[in-house]
Design a protein around this motif. Structure first.
Motif, mmCIF file in Angstrom:
data_model
loop_
_atom_site.group_PDB
_atom_site.id
_atom_site.type_symbol
_atom_site.label_atom_id
_atom_site.label_comp_id
_atom_site.label_asym_id
_atom_site.label_seq_id
_atom_site.Cartn_x
_atom_site.Cartn_y
_atom_site.Cartn_z
ATOM 1 N N GLU A 255 0.825 -1.214 0.000
ATOM 2 C CA GLU A 255 0.000 0.000 0.000
ATOM 3 C C GLU A 255 0.855 1.258 0.000
ATOM 4 N N LYS A 256 1.894 1.259 0.836
ATOM 5 C CA LYS A 256 2.770 2.424 0.931
ATOM 6 C C LYS A 256 3.445 2.697 -0.409
ATOM 7 N N ASP A 257 3.928 1.651 -1.063
ATOM 8 C CA ASP A 257 4.598 1.811 -2.355
ATOM 9 C C ASP A 257 3.632 2.321 -3.423
ATOM 10 N N LEU A 258 2.441 1.754 -3.441
ATOM 11 C CA LEU A 258 1.452 2.178 -4.436
ATOM 12 C C LEU A 258 1.057 3.639 -4.231
ATOM 13 N N ALA A 259 0.921 4.044 -2.979
ATOM 14 C CA ALA A 259 0.568 5.434 -2.682
ATOM 15 C C ALA A 259 1.648 6.398 -3.150
ATOM 16 N N ALA A 260 2.910 5.923 -3.142
ATOM 17 C CA ALA A 260 4.028 6.762 -3.580
ATOM 18 C C ALA A 260 4.276 6.659 -5.079
ATOM 19 N N GLY A 261 3.454 5.834 -5.747
ATOM 20 C CA GLY A 261 3.624 5.671 -7.195
ATOM 21 C C GLY A 261 4.751 4.731 -7.569
ATOM 22 N N PRO A 279 -4.847 3.067 -3.520
ATOM 23 C CA PRO A 279 -3.782 2.112 -3.185
ATOM 24 C C PRO A 279 -4.285 0.930 -2.358
ATOM 25 N N LYS A 280 -5.193 1.200 -1.437
ATOM 26 C CA LYS A 280 -5.694 0.135 -0.571
ATOM 27 C C LYS A 280 -6.471 -0.899 -1.372
ATOM 28 N N LYS A 281 -7.330 -0.425 -2.282
ATOM 29 C CA LYS A 281 -8.125 -1.340 -3.105
ATOM 30 C C LYS A 281 -7.231 -2.122 -4.065
ATOM 31 N N THR A 282 -6.242 -1.434 -4.636
ATOM 32 C CA THR A 282 -5.331 -2.090 -5.569
ATOM 33 C C THR A 282 -4.531 -3.175 -4.856
ATOM 34 N N ALA A 283 -4.050 -2.877 -3.653
ATOM 35 C CA ALA A 283 -3.301 -3.862 -2.873
ATOM 36 C C ALA A 283 -4.188 -5.066 -2.547
ATOM 37 N N TYR A 284 -5.450 -4.784 -2.254
ATOM 38 C CA TYR A 284 -6.394 -5.875 -1.958
ATOM 39 C C TYR A 284 -6.552 -6.796 -3.167
ATOM 40 N N LEU A 285 -6.685 -6.209 -4.344
ATOM 41 C CA LEU A 285 -6.839 -7.008 -5.565
ATOM 42 C C LEU A 285 -5.597 -7.867 -5.823
ATOM 43 N N LEU A 286 -4.431 -7.296 -5.580
ATOM 44 C CA LEU A 286 -3.193 -8.046 -5.769
ATOM 45 C C LEU A 286 -3.099 -9.209 -4.786
ATOM 46 N N ARG A 287 -3.452 -8.952 -3.542
ATOM 47 C CA ARG A 287 -3.345 -9.996 -2.521
ATOM 48 C C ARG A 287 -4.423 -11.072 -2.665
ATOM 49 N N GLU A 288 -5.473 -10.776 -3.406
ATOM 50 C CA GLU A 288 -6.516 -11.774 -3.651
ATOM 51 C C GLU A 288 -6.153 -12.718 -4.793
ATOM 52 N N ASP A 289 -5.139 -12.367 -5.535
ATOM 53 C CA ASP A 289 -4.712 -13.203 -6.658
ATOM 54 C C ASP A 289 -3.729 -14.256 -6.133
ATOM 55 N N LYS A 290 -4.262 -15.410 -5.746
ATOM 56 C CA LYS A 290 -3.449 -16.441 -5.114
ATOM 57 C C LYS A 290 -2.413 -17.035 -6.065
ATOM 58 N N GLN A 291 -2.740 -17.081 -7.350
ATOM 59 C CA GLN A 291 -1.776 -17.594 -8.310
ATOM 60 C C GLN A 291 -0.570 -16.662 -8.421
ATOM 61 N N HIS A 292 -0.857 -15.369 -8.394
ATOM 62 C CA HIS A 292 0.228 -14.380 -8.468
ATOM 63 C C HIS A 292 1.112 -14.475 -7.227
ATOM 64 N N ILE A 293 0.497 -14.628 -6.067
ATOM 65 C CA ILE A 293 1.249 -14.791 -4.830
ATOM 66 C C ILE A 293 2.123 -16.039 -4.909
ATOM 67 N N HIS A 294 1.526 -17.124 -5.394
ATOM 68 C CA HIS A 294 2.272 -18.376 -5.516
ATOM 69 C C HIS A 294 3.451 -18.227 -6.484
ATOM 70 N N ASP A 295 3.245 -17.495 -7.560
ATOM 71 C CA ASP A 295 4.317 -17.292 -8.546
ATOM 72 C C ASP A 295 5.504 -16.548 -7.927
ATOM 73 N N THR A 296 5.222 -15.494 -7.146
ATOM 74 C CA THR A 296 6.314 -14.732 -6.522
ATOM 75 C C THR A 296 7.017 -15.566 -5.456
ATOM 76 N N TYR A 297 6.258 -16.424 -4.792
ATOM 77 C CA TYR A 297 6.851 -17.335 -3.799
ATOM 78 C C TYR A 297 7.778 -18.332 -4.489
ATOM 79 N N THR A 298 7.320 -18.907 -5.585
ATOM 80 C CA THR A 298 8.123 -19.881 -6.329
ATOM 81 C C THR A 298 9.421 -19.255 -6.844
ATOM 82 N N ILE A 299 9.316 -18.042 -7.355
ATOM 83 C CA ILE A 299 10.496 -17.326 -7.838
ATOM 84 C C ILE A 299 11.490 -17.105 -6.700
ATOM 85 N N SER A 300 10.978 -16.725 -5.541
ATOM 86 C CA SER A 300 11.835 -16.481 -4.377
ATOM 87 C C SER A 300 12.528 -17.767 -3.933
#
Length: 341
Positions: A255-261, A279-300
């Motif tokens: 949220e902080k990063d999105l608010a700062a652009g 920013p809050k709504k956008t962060a919520y949408l990102l965190r609701e995407d479980k596949q995207h979360i899983h992808d970043t976890y796998t990369i890490s």
């Protein structure tokens, strides 16, 4: 009466505990990385830490603040009162210095351990300088005085580091490289603000560049060990597991990063973010995407595995501990904070 400073006592206290019970020591040092809040309070609140280890960290904050007071006083300033000089940055660095003490001991760098109080002092200037600079360039109302003071702190850090580790082409190149990596990452990030992410999906290890200065003492020790030819290999290790840590921070600061652009690595794949004004709504949408979360976890996880493989090739069993605990922290964060099953 022992009149040595907290900084001078740090390495001997760490090693006293380490040599008495190595596994208990590793368990204690790993604790902050397992917590989402890597503060000393969280550390000691979750473990029955040996009194000797606790005493090693006693007084570090006060001494760091005193060093900064004395440095800034001739400028008519008191850096310790600035909000941009975040004490948390120092607390986050202490476990890394504990790793450094043990690594130096195992590598036989006794002369550097005798100067470890000076290494900590250099670390204070580095953490404060880069931290204040980072906070200002992230701000919509940066302070010229603070930016200039940050540059003075960084110059003091680099000078002291060279006095400790030696003035050589290798060491000067390392300091230049670490500084340049930070600045290039920040310049790219700020030039892309409110436009797009400065990162690319196929190069996640770029995330580790901003934290380069945290591992500089390890790099500066390599020439002393006759391992200057391995600098690129060690740097690859630090870049990889540092990027995994930054991935955690990107999700945590969304949220902080999105608010700062600032569109971090974890926003890649989401189009037209600059058109989403909440920013809050956008962060919520990102965190609701479980596949995207899983992808970043796998990369890490892949970056963690790659760094561990390099250390196995380098036959360095001590830095592997730092990689292992980073993986544990990663697993804990994605499970607890992002509900990854």
């Amino acid at each position: 009466m022992d009149k040595r400073s907290a900084f001078d006592k740090f390495a001997p206290s760490i090693l006293k505990v380490y040599h008495r019970d190595k596994e208990a020591f590793w368990a204690a040092v790993m604790a902050p990385f397992l917590a989402n809040d890597a503060s000393l309070l969280a550390w000691f609140g979750h473990l029955k830490v040996d009194v000797g280890l606790l005493s090693a960290f006693k007084g570090l904050n006060d001494e760091a603040q005193q060093i900064l007071k004395e440095f800034s006083a001739p400028l008519g300033l008191d850096v310790t009162k600035w909000k941009t000089n975040r004490l948390q940055y120092f607390k986050d660095a202490y476990p890394v210095f504990a790793f450094l003490v043990v690594w130096m001991d195992e590598q036989g760098l006794k002369d550097l351990l005798e100067k470890f109080g000076n290494i900590l002092q250099a670390g204070v200037f580095a953490v404060a300088g880069y931290g204040i600079l980072d906070e200002n360039v992230d701000s919509d109302t940066p302070s010229p005085v603070e930016i200039l003071t940050a540059q003075a702190l960084i110059a003091e850090y680099e000078t002291l580091a060279l006095r400790i580790f030696g003035v050589s082409k290798v060491n000067m190149d390392i300091l230049h490289r670490m500084r340049t990596l930070f600045l290039q990452a920040e310049i790219k990030e700020k030039s892309m603000r409110h436009k797009a992410s400065p990162y690319s999906l196929d190069n996640p290890k770029q995330l580790g560049a901003k934290g380069a200065n945290a591992v500089t003492p390890f790099m500066l020790s390599l020439e002393r060990l006759g391992k200057a030819s391995l600098i690129d290999d060690y740097w690859e290790v630090f870049l990889l597991f540092g990027a995994a840590i930054q991935m955690i921070d990107d999700w945590n600061d969304l949220e902080k990063d999105l608010a700062a652009g600032h569109y971090s690595y974890v926003t890649l794949g989401f189009e037209k973010l600059n058109e989403l004004n909440d920013p809050k709504k956008t962060a919520y949408l990102l965190r609701e995407d479980k596949q995207h979360i899983h992808d970043t976890y796998t990369i890490s996880k892949e970056m963690i595995d790659n760094s561990r493989a390099i250390l196995a090739r380098l036959n360095d069993p001590y830095l592997v501990r730092l990689v292992d605990v980073t993986e544990l922290r990663l697993d804990s964060f994605f499970k607890k904070a992002l509900n990854l099953v």
